[in-house]
Design a protein around this motif. Sequence first.
Motif, PDB file in Angstrom:
ATOM      1  N   ALA A 144      -5.609   7.338  -3.581  1.00 14.35           N
ATOM      2  CA  ALA A 144      -4.632   8.423  -3.703  1.00 14.35           C
ATOM      3  C   ALA A 144      -3.936   8.695  -2.383  1.00 14.35           C
ATOM      4  CB  ALA A 144      -5.324   9.693  -4.197  1.00 14.35           C
ATOM      5  N   LEU A 145      -4.670   8.569  -1.281  1.00 17.79           N
ATOM      6  CA  LEU A 145      -4.095   8.861   0.029  1.00 17.79           C
ATOM      7  C   LEU A 145      -3.166   7.762   0.526  1.00 17.79           C
ATOM      8  CD1 LEU A 145      -7.158  10.459   1.849  1.00 17.79           C
ATOM      9  CD2 LEU A 145      -5.074  11.598   1.128  1.00 17.79           C
ATOM     10  N   ILE A 146      -3.564   6.497   0.338  1.00 25.02           N
ATOM     11  CA  ILE A 146      -2.768   5.402   0.901  1.00 25.02           C
ATOM     12  C   ILE A 146      -1.624   4.973  -0.008  1.00 25.02           C
ATOM     13  CG2 ILE A 146      -4.717   4.524   2.211  1.00 25.02           C
ATOM     14  CD1 ILE A 146      -5.027   2.307   0.188  1.00 25.02           C
ATOM     15  N   ALA A 147      -1.653   5.407  -1.285  1.00 14.76           N
ATOM     16  CA  ALA A 147      -0.612   4.968  -2.219  1.00 14.76           C
ATOM     17  C   ALA A 147       0.719   5.666  -1.978  1.00 14.76           C
ATOM     18  CB  ALA A 147      -1.068   5.210  -3.657  1.00 14.76           C
ATOM     19  N   ALA A 148       0.702   6.781  -1.264  1.00 19.20           N
ATOM     20  CA  ALA A 148       1.958   7.488  -0.993  1.00 19.20           C
ATOM     21  C   ALA A 148       2.875   6.625  -0.131  1.00 19.20           C
ATOM     22  CB  ALA A 148       1.667   8.810  -0.291  1.00 19.20           C
ATOM     23  N   ILE A 149       4.178   6.714  -0.407  1.00 22.36           N
ATOM     24  CA  ILE A 149       5.144   5.927   0.359  1.00 22.36           C
ATOM     25  C   ILE A 149       5.131   6.378   1.815  1.00 22.36           C
ATOM     26  CG2 ILE A 149       7.585   5.439   0.688  1.00 22.36           C
ATOM     27  CD1 ILE A 149       6.379   4.010  -1.662  1.00 22.36           C
ATOM     28  N   GLY A 150       4.991   5.427   2.711  1.00 23.04           N
ATOM     29  CA  GLY A 150       4.972   5.725   4.129  1.00 23.04           C
ATOM     30  C   GLY A 150       5.480   4.552   4.922  1.00 23.04           C
ATOM     31  N   ALA A 151       5.512   4.700   6.233  1.00 22.59           N
ATOM     32  CA  ALA A 151       6.045   3.651   7.095  1.00 22.59           C
ATOM     33  C   ALA A 151       5.253   2.357   6.961  1.00 22.59           C
ATOM     34  CB  ALA A 151       6.030   4.129   8.546  1.00 22.59           C
ATOM     35  N   GLN A 152       3.933   2.476   6.938  1.00 21.18           N
ATOM     36  CA  GLN A 152       3.082   1.288   6.852  1.00 21.18           C
ATOM     37  C   GLN A 152       3.284   0.574   5.517  1.00 21.18           C
ATOM     38  OE1 GLN A 152      -1.159   1.832   6.146  1.00 21.18           O
ATOM     39  NE2 GLN A 152      -1.596   0.562   7.938  1.00 21.18           N
ATOM     40  N   ASN A 153       3.287   1.337   4.431  1.00 21.64           N
ATOM     41  CA  ASN A 153       3.455   0.734   3.111  1.00 21.64           C
ATOM     42  C   ASN A 153       4.829   0.094   2.956  1.00 21.64           C
ATOM     43  OD1 ASN A 153       0.934   1.711   2.577  1.00 21.64           O
ATOM     44  ND2 ASN A 153       1.599   3.329   1.197  1.00 21.64           N
ATOM     45  N   ALA A 154       5.848   0.734   3.511  1.00 18.27           N
ATOM     46  CA  ALA A 154       7.198   0.182   3.441  1.00 18.27           C
ATOM     47  C   ALA A 154       7.268  -1.159   4.170  1.00 18.27           C
ATOM     48  CB  ALA A 154       8.200   1.162   4.043  1.00 18.27           C
ATOM     49  N   PHE A 155       6.563  -1.258   5.284  1.00 20.99           N
ATOM     50  CA  PHE A 155       6.565  -2.507   6.049  1.00 20.99           C
ATOM     51  C   PHE A 155       5.844  -3.614   5.273  1.00 20.99           C
ATOM     52  CE2 PHE A 155       4.636  -5.359   9.236  1.00 20.99           C
ATOM     53  CZ  PHE A 155       5.798  -5.810   9.855  1.00 20.99           C
ATOM     54  N   VAL A 156       4.703  -3.288   4.668  1.00 18.55           N
ATOM     55  CA  VAL A 156       3.959  -4.276   3.882  1.00 18.55           C
ATOM     56  C   VAL A 156       4.816  -4.760   2.722  1.00 18.55           C
ATOM     57  CG1 VAL A 156       1.929  -4.672   2.438  1.00 18.55           C
ATOM     58  CG2 VAL A 156       1.726  -3.305   4.502  1.00 18.55           C
ATOM     59  N   LEU A 157       5.506  -3.832   2.060  1.00 20.83           N
ATOM     60  CA  LEU A 157       6.380  -4.202   0.943  1.00 20.83           C
ATOM     61  C   LEU A 157       7.489  -5.130   1.408  1.00 20.83           C
ATOM     62  CD1 LEU A 157       7.310  -3.829  -1.995  1.00 20.83           C
ATOM     63  CD2 LEU A 157       8.569  -1.802  -1.244  1.00 20.83           C
ATOM     64  N   ARG A 158       8.086  -4.806   2.542  1.00 21.49           N
ATOM     65  CA  ARG A 158       9.182  -5.636   3.053  1.00 21.49           C
ATOM     66  C   ARG A 158       8.697  -7.046   3.379  1.00 21.49           C
ATOM     67  NH1 ARG A 158      11.774  -6.942   7.933  1.00 21.49           N
ATOM     68  NH2 ARG A 158      14.051  -7.042   7.756  1.00 21.49           N
TER      69      ARG A 158
END
Length: 204
Positions: A14-28
């Motif tokens: 639940a905590l890490i699933a929120a959109i954030g800088a780290q997640n955006a980078f992994v997605l990119r």
Amino acid sequence: MIAGVVAGFFSGLALIAAIGAQNAFVLRQGLRREHVGVVVLICAVSDAVLVALGVAGAQVIATAMPGFQMIMLWGGVAFLTVYGALRFRAALRGGEALQPAQTARVPLARVVLICLALTWLNPHVYLDTVALLGALSLQYAPWQWAFGAGAITASFVFFTALGYGARLLAPVLARPKAWVVLELVIGAIMWGIAAKLVLRAIAL
């Protein structure tokens, strides 16, 4: 013990699933199909280390170092502002330069440094893993390490799914304009988070 593992898994997810800088980078990186395994491993292992520190009571360190939170806040603001600006610049260059099949691969060393900075200079990471998950684990004593193991497992599952699952979006992002939009969204996310950190720093 099982209850601790399950609670830790869903709390961490639940905590890490929120959109954030780290997640955006992994997605990119997943969309570019570039150094995905390394990026996923860095993010997941970093989370594992931070969760372990939280469960072990690392919040005591932050209490002993009053200036630690402020240093991390402004360090995060600086990095997110610069990285967001780079994404906006990439969008302004046009979609053709952003197509993963045509864009020159970024050196692994540079990707690693960016990923480490987005992870270890991000105050939200410390708040979620060290502080919040560390505090929640105490509710499952004497199985707090089972809770921590569940949270760590969630990190590995989430980042693996995000990095490699991004390839499913490749057909949608085959159009140049789609990449322009993606870069603009990522840049906006970076600056939005930076703005929130500035407000938090002022409040402190």
